[in-house]
Design a protein around this motif. Structure first.
Motif, PDB file in Angstrom:
ATOM      1  N   ARG A 438      44.768  31.969  36.492  1.00  0.00           N
ATOM      2  CA  ARG A 438      44.926  32.589  35.172  1.00  0.00           C
ATOM      3  C   ARG A 438      46.262  33.313  35.038  1.00  0.00           C
ATOM      4  NH1 ARG A 438      44.247  33.269  29.699  1.00  0.00           N
ATOM      5  NH2 ARG A 438      44.356  35.458  29.130  1.00  0.00           N
ATOM      6  N   ARG A 439      46.601  34.153  36.035  1.00  0.00           N
ATOM      7  CA  ARG A 439      47.803  34.957  35.864  1.00  0.00           C
ATOM      8  C   ARG A 439      48.535  35.169  37.182  1.00  0.00           C
ATOM      9  NH1 ARG A 439      47.702  38.501  39.487  1.00  0.00           N
ATOM     10  NH2 ARG A 439      46.558  40.477  39.349  1.00  0.00           N
ATOM     11  N   TRP A 440      49.832  35.416  37.042  1.00  0.00           N
ATOM     12  CA  TRP A 440      50.717  35.732  38.175  1.00  0.00           C
ATOM     13  C   TRP A 440      51.476  36.997  37.828  1.00  0.00           C
ATOM     14  CZ3 TRP A 440      55.834  36.776  38.784  1.00  0.00           C
ATOM     15  CH2 TRP A 440      56.383  36.672  40.068  1.00  0.00           C
ATOM     16  N   ILE A 441      51.623  37.883  38.807  1.00  0.00           N
ATOM     17  CA  ILE A 441      52.494  39.039  38.662  1.00  0.00           C
ATOM     18  C   ILE A 441      52.837  39.562  40.041  1.00  0.00           C
ATOM     19  CG2 ILE A 441      50.616  40.725  38.427  1.00  0.00           C
ATOM     20  CD1 ILE A 441      52.410  42.263  36.442  1.00  0.00           C
ATOM     21  N   ASP A 442      54.094  39.895  40.206  1.00  0.00           N
ATOM     22  CA  ASP A 442      54.557  40.531  41.435  1.00  0.00           C
ATOM     23  C   ASP A 442      54.138  39.742  42.668  1.00  0.00           C
ATOM     24  OD1 ASP A 442      55.867  42.437  42.927  1.00  0.00           O
ATOM     25  OD2 ASP A 442      54.157  43.818  42.991  1.00  0.00           O
ATOM     26  N   GLY A 443      54.279  38.420  42.585  1.00  0.00           N
ATOM     27  CA  GLY A 443      54.008  37.567  43.736  1.00  0.00           C
ATOM     28  C   GLY A 443      52.564  37.176  43.923  1.00  0.00           C
ATOM     29  N   GLU A 444      51.671  37.610  43.057  1.00  0.00           N
ATOM     30  CA  GLU A 444      50.243  37.326  43.232  1.00  0.00           C
ATOM     31  C   GLU A 444      49.710  36.469  42.087  1.00  0.00           C
ATOM     32  OE1 GLU A 444      46.588  40.210  44.183  1.00  0.00           O
ATOM     33  OE2 GLU A 444      47.074  40.144  42.039  1.00  0.00           O
ATOM     34  N   ALA A 445      49.134  35.319  42.415  1.00  0.00           N
ATOM     35  CA  ALA A 445      48.398  34.494  41.461  1.00  0.00           C
ATOM     36  C   ALA A 445      46.912  34.788  41.645  1.00  0.00           C
ATOM     37  CB  ALA A 445      48.686  33.021  41.692  1.00  0.00           C
ATOM     38  N   ARG A 446      46.215  35.054  40.544  1.00  0.00           N
ATOM     39  CA  ARG A 446      44.828  35.516  40.677  1.00  0.00           C
ATOM     40  C   ARG A 446      44.003  35.122  39.457  1.00  0.00           C
ATOM     41  NH1 ARG A 446      42.990  41.866  41.523  1.00  0.00           N
ATOM     42  NH2 ARG A 446      40.854  41.455  42.201  1.00  0.00           N
ATOM     43  N   TYR A 447      42.731  35.038  39.647  1.00  0.00           N
ATOM     44  CA  TYR A 447      41.693  34.808  38.646  1.00  0.00           C
ATOM     45  C   TYR A 447      41.577  33.334  38.275  1.00  0.00           C
ATOM     46  CZ  TYR A 447      42.010  39.868  38.208  1.00  0.00           C
ATOM     47  OH  TYR A 447      42.051  41.213  38.485  1.00  0.00           O
ATOM     48  N   ALA A 448      40.318  32.917  38.170  1.00  0.00           N
ATOM     49  CA  ALA A 448      40.031  31.537  37.775  1.00  0.00           C
ATOM     50  C   ALA A 448      40.572  31.289  36.378  1.00  0.00           C
ATOM     51  CB  ALA A 448      38.527  31.295  37.816  1.00  0.00           C
ATOM     52  N   PRO A 449      41.059  30.080  36.110  1.00  0.00           N
ATOM     53  CA  PRO A 449      41.589  29.799  34.773  1.00  0.00           C
ATOM     54  C   PRO A 449      40.485  29.785  33.739  1.00  0.00           C
ATOM     55  CG  PRO A 449      41.464  27.783  36.064  1.00  0.00           C
ATOM     56  CD  PRO A 449      41.144  28.910  37.007  1.00  0.00           C
ATOM     57  N   MET A 450      40.807  30.297  32.575  1.00  0.00           N
ATOM     58  CA  MET A 450      39.929  30.162  31.423  1.00  0.00           C
ATOM     59  C   MET A 450      40.144  28.771  30.809  1.00  0.00           C
ATOM     60  SD  MET A 450      38.374  33.115  31.227  1.00  0.00           S
ATOM     61  CE  MET A 450      38.437  33.176  33.019  1.00  0.00           C
ATOM     62  N   LEU A 451      39.264  28.389  29.912  1.00  0.00           N
ATOM     63  CA  LEU A 451      39.433  27.126  29.192  1.00  0.00           C
ATOM     64  C   LEU A 451      40.812  27.043  28.556  1.00  0.00           C
ATOM     65  CD1 LEU A 451      38.455  24.489  27.825  1.00  0.00           C
ATOM     66  CD2 LEU A 451      37.461  25.942  26.019  1.00  0.00           C
ATOM     67  N   GLU A 452      41.256  28.131  27.922  1.00  0.00           N
ATOM     68  CA  GLU A 452      42.552  28.101  27.236  1.00  0.00           C
ATOM     69  C   GLU A 452      43.701  27.892  28.216  1.00  0.00           C
ATOM     70  OE1 GLU A 452      44.256  32.605  26.849  1.00  0.00           O
ATOM     71  OE2 GLU A 452      42.949  31.960  25.229  1.00  0.00           O
ATOM     72  N   ASP A 453      43.570  28.388  29.441  1.00  0.00           N
ATOM     73  CA  ASP A 453      44.641  28.195  30.423  1.00  0.00           C
ATOM     74  C   ASP A 453      44.827  26.720  30.736  1.00  0.00           C
ATOM     75  OD1 ASP A 453      45.317  30.974  30.916  1.00  0.00           O
ATOM     76  OD2 ASP A 453      43.360  31.128  31.869  1.00  0.00           O
ATOM     77  N   LEU A 454      43.734  26.031  31.036  1.00  0.00           N
ATOM     78  CA  LEU A 454      43.844  24.615  31.367  1.00  0.00           C
ATOM     79  C   LEU A 454      44.224  23.789  30.140  1.00  0.00           C
ATOM     80  CD1 LEU A 454      40.816  24.100  33.788  1.00  0.00           C
ATOM     81  CD2 LEU A 454      43.209  24.545  34.340  1.00  0.00           C
ATOM     82  N   ALA A 455      43.718  24.169  28.966  1.00  0.00           N
ATOM     83  CA  ALA A 455      44.023  23.406  27.754  1.00  0.00           C
ATOM     84  C   ALA A 455      45.503  23.541  27.390  1.00  0.00           C
ATOM     85  CB  ALA A 455      43.140  23.873  26.604  1.00  0.00           C
ATOM     86  N   TYR A 456      46.026  24.757  27.405  1.00  0.00           N
ATOM     87  CA  TYR A 456      47.441  24.935  27.058  1.00  0.00           C
ATOM     88  C   TYR A 456      48.367  24.412  28.155  1.00  0.00           C
ATOM     89  CZ  TYR A 456      46.799  27.564  22.723  1.00  0.00           C
ATOM     90  OH  TYR A 456      46.500  27.924  21.432  1.00  0.00           O
ATOM     91  N   TYR A 457      47.932  24.499  29.397  1.00  0.00           N
ATOM     92  CA  TYR A 457      48.705  23.897  30.495  1.00  0.00           C
ATOM     93  C   TYR A 457      48.813  22.392  30.280  1.00  0.00           C
ATOM     94  CZ  TYR A 457      49.905  22.723  35.376  1.00  0.00           C
ATOM     95  OH  TYR A 457      50.511  22.250  36.519  1.00  0.00           O
TER      96      TYR A 457
END
Length: 581
Positions: A438-457
């Motif tokens: 879902r999100r990245w910040i300060d070197g860390e990628a975290r949280y399962a993607p939401m539907l919108e994340d995969l759809a917009y990706y």
């Protein structure tokens, strides 16, 4: 410093020095609530939210409020942009109880997470009253409150959206256009009264509908709305970009927060208007937004940041506001008066706006030079908080907009921006390649993607494939679409907000509607249409038909909430009729 000091979210870290014993969302908080038989106090917000700052200063920094929360509740702080699943679930509860929603969102829930109180911003005195009353009732009758909260949760589940599938045909679009016409503000553009939101998906639908049908009123509604937005204070004439919304009917006074998603959809709408009309101010607006994103919202590797704050130096809009005296001192008396006269800045101060002014004021020349001088001064005058979360869905949205701008404006710079941003997502968020977190910040990628994340990706990958014909982009889009089908899709149609393999909350929403931008289901529908166009495979056509029919059932009932779906339906009909939308 409380537990939030260990979080990456700028919003959570803002509350790390509160006297409140905050927990981030997670099992530790729920276990404590169960063990000590205490209610959960959920506070949901985001870093660029003005009223979130107000409640933090009034209540969450107050020792008295902290004492009540720490002794009687388990306080949990949630960044809605990191966890839109948590936000959406409890927003449904808030809207059911109060009839409306907003942030900061305040929820009091049982140790299992079932809500029994919901509100938005609470002044400190009301906060204290609510906390005392909730604790008193909890102590008096825990079993009854728990049973009622669980019944309420079951009611929310039963209220899940169920619409009979419908045909996404021209009659659906005609009915939707009639609804938009009824809500249209013929004097100032936009739809309804204040506040007014950019809602670029509305513009894109109207432009596509005009391309399909030749309905002149649709074009007029779209262009007039864009013109008033561009004239008004919601558009940042000094630095580019669009603000979150206008607080008034005339688009004059903005809520000064800026988000990546608003700018992505609005840039696409301005670019499409330029494609259809050739009018230079639409190009200037689209380029102004894209340039703002590149200059102020882009990281060193092309990543796109989430938002900029509404507040500066403790005051909403302070970063953007000038006095005439200040500008004349900066620019010189003659140029300062020209600038203030051109942008409607009164002697008492104000913000640049073009309401009722000539759109040609944005032509290159003296004003461009003065705007650049004001911009350089503004940047150095005071700091403006930027939320540097990289959110997959929002990045995908802007990547697709960049590709559109590159094609329409014939500017390779925007394609380069799109390529760089997508490369960042693949490198830093796809730790379980080929799917992003879902999100990245300060070197860390975290949280399962939401539907919108995969759809917009997937949408971004489709756009890049269309622009470059590089097969790896198409492969990325197919992988994301396959993941949606296997983990998010419901047998009867539509897709859930989060996957079956993700953390399961008290509700699992399946929403057909847009919010501030086209929702995950409508974007996935567009992706399926594009995948069929790119691959000619029947499976994508069949999936598209099932998805669009499910969405059309909702669009027939609530067209104003389904502009993303209507836009996709217009594109599909235009393809069938061999008409370019």
């Amino acid at each position: 410093m409380n537990r939030l000091q260990y979080e990456k979210s700028p919003y959570l870290r803002m509350h790390a020095d509160n006297p409140i014993d905050w927990y981030p969302w997670g099992p530790e908080a729920f276990e404590k609530a169960r063990r000590e038989n205490k209610p959960l106090f959920l506070s949901v917000g985001y870093s660029s939210c003005h009223w979130c700052h107000v409640i933090a200063a009034e209540s969450f920094s107050d020792p008295g409020v902290a004492g009540l929360l720490n002794s009687r509740f388990v306080p949990v702080k949630v960044d809605k942009e990191e966890r839109p699943d948590v936000d959406t679930v409890y927003m449904q509860a808030l809207q059911a109880l109060e009839g409306s929603g907003g942030w900061p969102m305040t929820i009091i829930a049982t140790p299992e997470g079932h809500p029994f109180y919901a509100a938005t911003y609470l002044p400190k005195a009301e906060m204290i009253r609510v906390l005392n009353l909730a604790w008193e009732q909890w102590q008096k009758d825990t079993l009854s409150i728990t049973a009622a909260a669980e019944r309420f949760t079951r009611t929310l589940r039963d209220l899940s959206y169920t619409f009979a599938p419908a045909s996404a045909d021209l009659s659906l679009l005609k009915g939707a256009f009639h609804a938009f016409s009824e809500a249209y503000d013929s004097q100032y553009g936009g739809f309804g009264d204040a506040p007014k939101f950019p809602s670029g998906q509305n513009i894109l639908f109207l432009l596509a509908y005009y391309g399909l049908t030749g309905q002149a009123d649709a074009l007029e509604m779209a262009l007039s709305t864009l013109d008033h937005m561009y004239r008004g204070g919601i558009f940042d004439h000094v630095g580019g970009g669009i603000c979150r919304y206008a607080t008034d009917r005339r688009w004059l006074i903005p809520h000064f927060e800026k988000t990546l998603y608003d700018n992505a959809v609005t840039a696409a709408a301005f670019a499409e208007a330029y494609r259809m009309t050739g009018r230079g101010h639409y190009r200037a607006a689209a380029e102004g937004i894209a340039a703002y994103i590149r200059r102020e919202m882009t990281g060193p590797e092309g990543e796109l940041y989430a938002a900029q704050d509404a507040d500066a130096n403790g005051r909403e809009g302070a970063y953007y506001l000038f006095t005439q005296q200040e500008l004349c001192g900066l620019l010189g008396q003659a140029d300062g008066e020209l600038f203030c006269r051109s942008y409607g800045i009164a002697v008492g101060g104000g913000l640049p706006n073009l309401l009722g002014k000539d759109l040609r004021l944005h032509a290159k020349g003296a004003l461009e030079r003065l705007r650049e001088a004001v911009y350089r001064y503004r940047v150095g005058r005071m700091p403006l908080l930027r939320d540097e979360k990289v959110i997959t869905g929002w990045n995908g949205m802007m990547i697709a907009a960049f590709v559109r701008l590159s094609r329409i404006l014939e500017e390779p710079e925007w394609l380069t921006a799109a390529v760089d941003a997508f490369a960042f997502l693949r490198k830093n968020l796809c730790q379980s390649f080929p799917l992003p977190r879902r999100r990245w910040i300060d070197g860390e990628a975290r949280y399962a993607p939401m539907l919108e994340d995969l759809a917009y990706y997937a949408l971004a990958a489709c756009a890049l494939f269309g622009a470059t014909e590089q097969a790896d982009y198409l492969e990325a889009a197919i992988a994301a679409a396959d993941a949606i089908v296997s983990d998010y899709a419901a047998p009867e149609g539509g897709c859930y907000l989060y996957g079956e393999s993700a953390e399961q909350l008290i509700l699992r929403p399946r929403e057909p509607f847009d919010n501030a931008y086209p929702g995950g289901n409508s974007v996935f529908c567009l992706v399926l249409l594009l995948l069929h166009r790119h691959t000619k495979e029947d499976r994508w056509r069949d999936l598209y038909e099932k998805q669009i029919q499910w969405l059309a059932g909702a669009a027939a009932r609530y067209p104003m909430a389904c502009a993303g779906t209507l836009y996709t339906a217009a594109l599909a009909l235009a393809e069938q009729e061999r008409i370019s939308p």
